[in-house]
Design an enzyme around this catalytic site. Structure first.
Site, short mmCIF file in Angstrom:
data_model
loop_
_atom_site.label_atom_id
_atom_site.label_comp_id
_atom_site.label_asym_id
_atom_site.label_seq_id
_atom_site.Cartn_x
_atom_site.Cartn_y
_atom_site.Cartn_z
N ASP A 67 -5.71 47.03 19.91
CA ASP A 67 -5.77 48.00 18.69
C ASP A 67 -4.62 48.53 18.41
OD1 ASP A 67 -6.01 49.61 20.88
OD2 ASP A 67 -8.10 50.03 20.54
N ASN A 136 -17.61 57.23 24.37
CA ASN A 136 -18.93 56.91 23.52
C ASN A 136 -19.08 55.15 23.78
OD1 ASN A 136 -16.80 55.42 22.20
ND2 ASN A 136 -17.20 56.42 20.45
N HIS A 138 -17.09 52.78 23.54
CA HIS A 138 -16.33 51.68 22.65
C HIS A 138 -15.25 50.93 23.55
CE1 HIS A 138 -12.75 54.73 21.19
NE2 HIS A 138 -12.67 54.35 22.86
N GLU A 143 -16.72 50.58 17.68
CA GLU A 143 -17.23 52.00 17.93
C GLU A 143 -18.86 51.75 17.87
OE1 GLU A 143 -15.48 54.32 18.73
OE2 GLU A 143 -14.51 55.32 17.20
P1 PGA Z 1 -8.82 56.70 27.87
O1 PGA Z 1 -9.63 55.91 26.57
O2 PGA Z 1 -8.55 55.69 28.69
O3 PGA Z 1 -7.93 57.38 27.23
O4 PGA Z 1 -10.08 57.51 28.28
C1 PGA Z 1 -10.26 54.84 26.96
C2 PGA Z 1 -10.60 54.16 25.45
O5 PGA Z 1 -10.75 55.08 24.45
O6 PGA Z 1 -10.86 53.10 25.30
#
Ligand code: PGA
Length: 239
Positions: A67, A136, A138, A143
């Site tokens: 992404d 969350n 994702h 999302e």
């Molecule tokens: P993080 O992010 O490794 O910074 O916790 C993971 C994500 O949002 O996919």
């Protein structure tokens, strides 16, 4: 889904790098899907060192990132291109023409999403997709919602994701509200998936992976339907 629990983030990061290196060593022209975020930083550091020590060769590897934010130039220090360049691209012998990351500055986003999917397909699909997970649930920027989108698409980030990512920006207002992301279809078509889960703020979404319920409200639970997923998790995130 195979799960391996580690005492520390450092051990998890080393194991993740060893996993990726073993895949590259068994298929030097591996098509590799890659994540950004805080979690994979240790894996990239280990892979960079292993590359310098001659333990893994990226010369024929092709990468596709999950992404990118919309509206940030590559040179912006919070763009995912910038992150990848700092943490991996500039440290290893990946060829520039083999690096792919969605273009968040494309003028025609519809064409950009379609072209990204076509390029993955033309390469024969992803051999290995490495994933982080949002607090969350994702994966990429897919999302939680009442439905999930299969191909690469643009997305409006949830307030919780903006909150989670605000730590990287000067102020919350600076966090882009939109992004371009591979869809769950791209992820599910990968032959193999490696998921990294670290930190106490991931406990709830990690626990849901043990419960066997697939729901778009926790996009990572889609992985329960994939035949070859390895989860590397540290004990802070494990229940
Ligand atoms: P993080 O992010 O490794 O910074 O916790 C993971 C994500 O949002 O996919």
């Amino acid at each position: 889904m195979k799960k391996i629990v580690f005492d520390s983030y450092d051990q998890l990061s080393k194991a993740a790098a060893d996993f990726v290196a073993a895949e590259i060593n068994s298929k030097p022209n591996l098509v590799l899907g890659l994540p950004t975020g805080g979690t994979p930083v240790g894996m990239y550091k280990n892979l960079s060192e292993m590359n310098k020590e001659g333990k893994v060769d990226f010369a024929n590897v092709t990468t596709f990132n999950l992404d990118e934010y919309l509206g940030l130039e590559r040179s912006h220090d919070q763009s995912y291109w910038y992150f990848m360049n700092k943490n991996l691209y500039s440290n290893v012998n990946l060829k520039e023409e083999n690096i792919n990351i969605p273009n968040g500055m494309a003028t025609d986003m519809d064409a950009e999403t379609k072209a990204y999917d076509k390029k993955i397909e033309d390469m024969g699909g992803l051999d290995l997709m490495v994933l982080g997970i949002g607090p969350n649930g994702h994966i990429g920027f897919n999302e939680p919602d009442s439905y999930l989108i299969a191909p690469t698409h643009t997305v409006t980030l949830t307030e919780s994701t903006i909150d989670a990512n605000a730590r990287f920006f000067t102020s919350r207002e600076d966090v882009p509200k939109k992004a371009i992301t591979m869809g769950v279809g791209n992820i599910m078509k990968a032959k193999k998936i490696l998921m990294l889960i670290s930190g106490a703020n991931k406990k709830a979404v990690a626990k849901a992976l043990n419960e066997g319920i697939v729901t778009p409200q926790n996009p990572a639970t889609m992985l329960l339907m994939h035949p070859d997923v390895t989860v590397l998790i540290d004990k802070d995130a494990d229940q």
